[in-house]
Design a protein around this motif. Structure first.
Motif, PDB file in Angstrom:
ATOM      1  N   LEU A 146       0.819  -1.209   0.000  1.00 52.78           N
ATOM      2  CA  LEU A 146       0.000   0.000   0.000  1.00 52.78           C
ATOM      3  C   LEU A 146       0.856   1.264   0.000  1.00 52.78           C
ATOM      4  O   LEU A 146       0.559   2.237  -0.711  1.00 52.78           O
ATOM      5  CB  LEU A 146      -0.937  -0.014   1.208  1.00 52.78           C
ATOM      6  N   PHE A 147       1.937   1.257   0.770  1.00 53.39           N
ATOM      7  CA  PHE A 147       2.764   2.456   0.919  1.00 53.39           C
ATOM      8  C   PHE A 147       4.070   2.361   0.124  1.00 53.39           C
ATOM      9  O   PHE A 147       5.023   3.076   0.437  1.00 53.39           O
ATOM     10  CB  PHE A 147       3.069   2.691   2.394  1.00 53.39           C
ATOM     11  N   ALA A 148       4.106   1.492  -0.882  1.00 54.44           N
ATOM     12  CA  ALA A 148       5.320   1.324  -1.686  1.00 54.44           C
ATOM     13  C   ALA A 148       5.839   2.635  -2.281  1.00 54.44           C
ATOM     14  O   ALA A 148       7.049   2.884  -2.254  1.00 54.44           O
ATOM     15  CB  ALA A 148       5.078   0.289  -2.782  1.00 54.44           C
ATOM     16  N   PRO A 149       4.989   3.512  -2.833  1.00 56.02           N
ATOM     17  CA  PRO A 149       5.526   4.751  -3.417  1.00 56.02           C
ATOM     18  C   PRO A 149       6.215   5.657  -2.403  1.00 56.02           C
ATOM     19  O   PRO A 149       7.008   6.520  -2.802  1.00 56.02           O
ATOM     20  CB  PRO A 149       4.272   5.435  -4.001  1.00 56.02           C
ATOM     21  N   TRP A 150       5.937   5.492  -1.119  1.00 54.91           N
ATOM     22  CA  TRP A 150       6.500   6.384  -0.099  1.00 54.91           C
ATOM     23  C   TRP A 150       7.645   5.749   0.679  1.00 54.91           C
ATOM     24  O   TRP A 150       8.490   6.477   1.219  1.00 54.91           O
ATOM     25  CB  TRP A 150       5.408   6.820   0.872  1.00 54.91           C
ATOM     26  N   ILE A 151       7.698   4.423   0.779  1.00 58.40           N
ATOM     27  CA  ILE A 151       8.728   3.792   1.603  1.00 58.40           C
ATOM     28  C   ILE A 151       9.789   3.064   0.789  1.00 58.40           C
ATOM     29  O   ILE A 151      10.809   2.660   1.356  1.00 58.40           O
ATOM     30  CB  ILE A 151       8.090   2.801   2.604  1.00 58.40           C
ATOM     31  N   SER A 152       9.585   2.891  -0.513  1.00 60.55           N
ATOM     32  CA  SER A 152      10.582   2.204  -1.327  1.00 60.55           C
ATOM     33  C   SER A 152      11.772   3.123  -1.592  1.00 60.55           C
ATOM     34  O   SER A 152      11.610   4.348  -1.710  1.00 60.55           O
ATOM     35  CB  SER A 152       9.971   1.745  -2.654  1.00 60.55           C
ATOM     36  N   PRO A 153      12.985   2.571  -1.676  1.00 60.84           N
ATOM     37  CA  PRO A 153      14.181   3.396  -1.925  1.00 60.84           C
ATOM     38  C   PRO A 153      14.123   4.179  -3.232  1.00 60.84           C
ATOM     39  O   PRO A 153      14.694   5.270  -3.329  1.00 60.84           O
ATOM     40  CB  PRO A 153      15.322   2.378  -1.929  1.00 60.84           C
ATOM     41  N   GLN A 154      13.481   3.638  -4.262  1.00 56.96           N
ATOM     42  CA  GLN A 154      13.372   4.334  -5.536  1.00 56.96           C
ATOM     43  C   GLN A 154      12.096   3.904  -6.236  1.00 56.96           C
ATOM     44  O   GLN A 154      11.458   2.921  -5.845  1.00 56.96           O
ATOM     45  CB  GLN A 154      14.574   4.029  -6.449  1.00 56.96           C
TER      46      GLN A 154
ATOM     47  N   GLN B 232      18.191  -3.717 -15.923  1.00 59.01           N
ATOM     48  CA  GLN B 232      17.974  -2.290 -16.175  1.00 59.01           C
ATOM     49  C   GLN B 232      18.483  -1.400 -15.058  1.00 59.01           C
ATOM     50  O   GLN B 232      18.347  -0.179 -15.138  1.00 59.01           O
ATOM     51  CB  GLN B 232      16.478  -2.022 -16.381  1.00 59.01           C
ATOM     52  N   GLY B 233      19.056  -1.983 -14.011  1.00 57.03           N
ATOM     53  CA  GLY B 233      19.542  -1.193 -12.891  1.00 57.03           C
ATOM     54  C   GLY B 233      18.478  -0.874 -11.862  1.00 57.03           C
ATOM     55  O   GLY B 233      18.676   0.000 -11.011  1.00 57.03           O
ATOM     56  N   ARG B 234      17.356  -1.570 -11.885  1.00 59.86           N
ATOM     57  CA  ARG B 234      16.287  -1.340 -10.910  1.00 59.86           C
ATOM     58  C   ARG B 234      16.635  -1.994  -9.581  1.00 59.86           C
ATOM     59  O   ARG B 234      17.115  -3.133  -9.547  1.00 59.86           O
ATOM     60  CB  ARG B 234      14.954  -1.907 -11.420  1.00 59.86           C
ATOM     61  N   ASP B 235      16.393  -1.276  -8.506  1.00 56.78           N
ATOM     62  CA  ASP B 235      16.555  -1.835  -7.176  1.00 56.78           C
ATOM     63  C   ASP B 235      15.522  -2.937  -6.974  1.00 56.78           C
ATOM     64  O   ASP B 235      14.310  -2.699  -7.050  1.00 56.78           O
ATOM     65  CB  ASP B 235      16.376  -0.735  -6.125  1.00 56.78           C
ATOM     66  N   MET B 236      15.975  -4.165  -6.690  1.00 57.50           N
ATOM     67  CA  MET B 236      15.062  -5.289  -6.603  1.00 57.50           C
ATOM     68  C   MET B 236      14.105  -5.158  -5.419  1.00 57.50           C
ATOM     69  O   MET B 236      12.944  -5.572  -5.500  1.00 57.50           O
ATOM     70  CB  MET B 236      15.845  -6.601  -6.481  1.00 57.50           C
ATOM     71  N   LEU B 237      14.562  -4.572  -4.312  1.00 60.87           N
ATOM     72  CA  LEU B 237      13.674  -4.378  -3.172  1.00 60.87           C
ATOM     73  C   LEU B 237      12.517  -3.460  -3.543  1.00 60.87           C
ATOM     74  O   LEU B 237      11.352  -3.751  -3.235  1.00 60.87           O
ATOM     75  CB  LEU B 237      14.464  -3.797  -2.000  1.00 60.87           C
ATOM     76  N   SER B 238      12.821  -2.364  -4.224  1.00 62.07           N
ATOM     77  CA  SER B 238      11.760  -1.439  -4.647  1.00 62.07           C
ATOM     78  C   SER B 238      10.849  -2.091  -5.671  1.00 62.07           C
ATOM     79  O   SER B 238       9.619  -1.924  -5.632  1.00 62.07           O
ATOM     80  CB  SER B 238      12.384  -0.170  -5.235  1.00 62.07           C
ATOM     81  N   ALA B 239      11.431  -2.846  -6.607  1.00 55.10           N
ATOM     82  CA  ALA B 239      10.624  -3.504  -7.637  1.00 55.10           C
ATOM     83  C   ALA B 239       9.680  -4.529  -7.031  1.00 55.10           C
ATOM     84  O   ALA B 239       8.521  -4.667  -7.466  1.00 55.10           O
ATOM     85  CB  ALA B 239      11.543  -4.169  -8.664  1.00 55.10           C
ATOM     86  N   ILE B 240      10.125  -5.245  -6.003  1.00 54.91           N
ATOM     87  CA  ILE B 240       9.270  -6.227  -5.340  1.00 54.91           C
ATOM     88  C   ILE B 240       8.120  -5.525  -4.622  1.00 54.91           C
ATOM     89  O   ILE B 240       6.971  -5.994  -4.644  1.00 54.91           O
ATOM     90  CB  ILE B 240      10.098  -7.081  -4.365  1.00 54.91           C
ATOM     91  N   MET B 241       8.402  -4.391  -3.965  1.00 54.38           N
ATOM     92  CA  MET B 241       7.333  -3.635  -3.300  1.00 54.38           C
ATOM     93  C   MET B 241       6.262  -3.207  -4.292  1.00 54.38           C
ATOM     94  O   MET B 241       5.060  -3.364  -4.043  1.00 54.38           O
ATOM     95  CB  MET B 241       7.925  -2.407  -2.604  1.00 54.38           C
ATOM     96  N   TYR B 242       6.689  -2.685  -5.430  1.00 58.73           N
ATOM     97  CA  TYR B 242       5.735  -2.257  -6.448  1.00 58.73           C
ATOM     98  C   TYR B 242       5.019  -3.461  -7.060  1.00 58.73           C
ATOM     99  O   TYR B 242       3.838  -3.386  -7.416  1.00 58.73           O
ATOM    100  CB  TYR B 242       6.439  -1.452  -7.534  1.00 58.73           C
TER     101      TYR B 242
END
Length: 303
Positions: A46-54, A88-98
């Motif tokens: 739910l809060f991925a756009p605000w808590i993800s590193p990128q 593509q250089g995407r942070d995997m932690l952020s990608a998993i959150m999204y």
């Protein structure tokens, strides 16, 4: 000896049904752990756009030089890539959150719509009977005779890619489960005296079905809906992995797993491994909750 007024005691078994259900649910530590894990997953999604590193799908935040970095690598832009990066250089932690966010949105929306359609058709089939029941249940039997993934693939081949197309496909795949469940329970409740009394009062068909008949059929539907959410998440990930589900411009755990599949043999396991673990944990947590709800709402099925 003077008479003393004793305080009124609440009779045993007089507690509210909701409190009883909650108390029995948390008797299982496994189910409680599953609920906590699912709540954590839902919070992160739910809060991925605000808590993800990128924002992994914002091209201005990506650097191709950070491609396929292993877990724990340092970066000058967002700090440490705790789960590494993809090609593509995407942070995997952020990608998993999204990706979790997309999975829960798609599965939740599809489940609610399929539940509404299944409730309406299943209740109507049990209440009216006759040719209405025969027509609806023959359609349900025909659909359930085919694998869900096959129907979804055919539908998406016709509709094309898109989040809305995936939701439509999942709704068409899932509504039959709810229709059959509610129809089976409604057939039993249909013979109860309170339904006959409501009909004698000349109440409308809609009021009898949805105000009197349906509420007594809800407990099994809650269990089925919980299981179907997990199935919808797995089905959406499978369709995206096969390249017919969510477009590549949208986040999806299935797409993340597919992107790293060809790099497994080269040692870059993290691109597929961590999204797969996130998908597995989410589905297992939902199934643990669903299993305990089944035992609580229908004690006859308790092991």
């Amino acid at each position: 000896m003077s008479d003393q007024t004793l305080p009124a005691q609440k009779p045993r078994g007089a507690e509210s049904p909701l409190r009883r259900i909650i108390a029995e649910f948390f008797e299982s530590r496994t189910a409680a752990v599953g609920l906590v894990i699912f709540a954590l997953v839902a919070f992160v999604a739910l809060f991925a756009p605000w808590i993800s590193p990128q924002n992994p799908y914002d091209l201005s935040q990506l650097d191709i030089m950070d491609g396929t970095l292993p877990p724990g690598s340092e970066s000058f832009t967002i700090g440490t890539y705790w789960l590494g990066t993809d090609v593509q250089g995407r942070d995997m932690l952020s990608a998993i959150m999204y990706g979790l966010r997309m999975s829960l949105i798609v599965a939740g929306t599809a489940t609610l719509l399929a539940l509404a359609i299944g409730i309406a058709t299943g209740t109507a089939a049990a209440y009216f009977g006759g040719w209405v029941d025969t027509l609806i249940m023959r359609i349900v039997d025909m659909q359930l005779s085919f694998p869900a993934i096959l129907i979804a693939l055919i539908l998406l081949a016709i509709l094309g890619k898109g989040v809305d197309k995936v939701i439509i496909a999942l709704v068409i795949v899932q509504w039959a489960y709810y229709a059959r469940t509610v129809r089976g329970n409604a057939l039993v409740e249909r013979q109860r005296d309170y339904i006959s009394a409501a009909q004698c009062l000349s109440l409308g068909h809609g009021r009898v079905m949805f105000r009197h008949l349906l509420p007594n059929c809800m407990p099994p539907l809650i269990v089925v809906a919980t299981v179907q959410i997990a199935q919808a998440i797995a089905l959406e990930a499978t369709l995206s992995f096969l390249g017919v589900g969510v477009p590549v411009t949208e986040p999806s755990l299935g797409l993340l797993i597919a992107n790293g599949y060809s790099y497994l043999l080269s040692g870059r396991y993290w691109i597929s491994f961590f999204p797969g673990i996130a998908l597995l944990i989410t589905i297992v947590a939902i199934n643990l909750v669903g299993d305990q709800l089944r035992d609580v709402l229908n004690p006859r099925l308790r092991k």
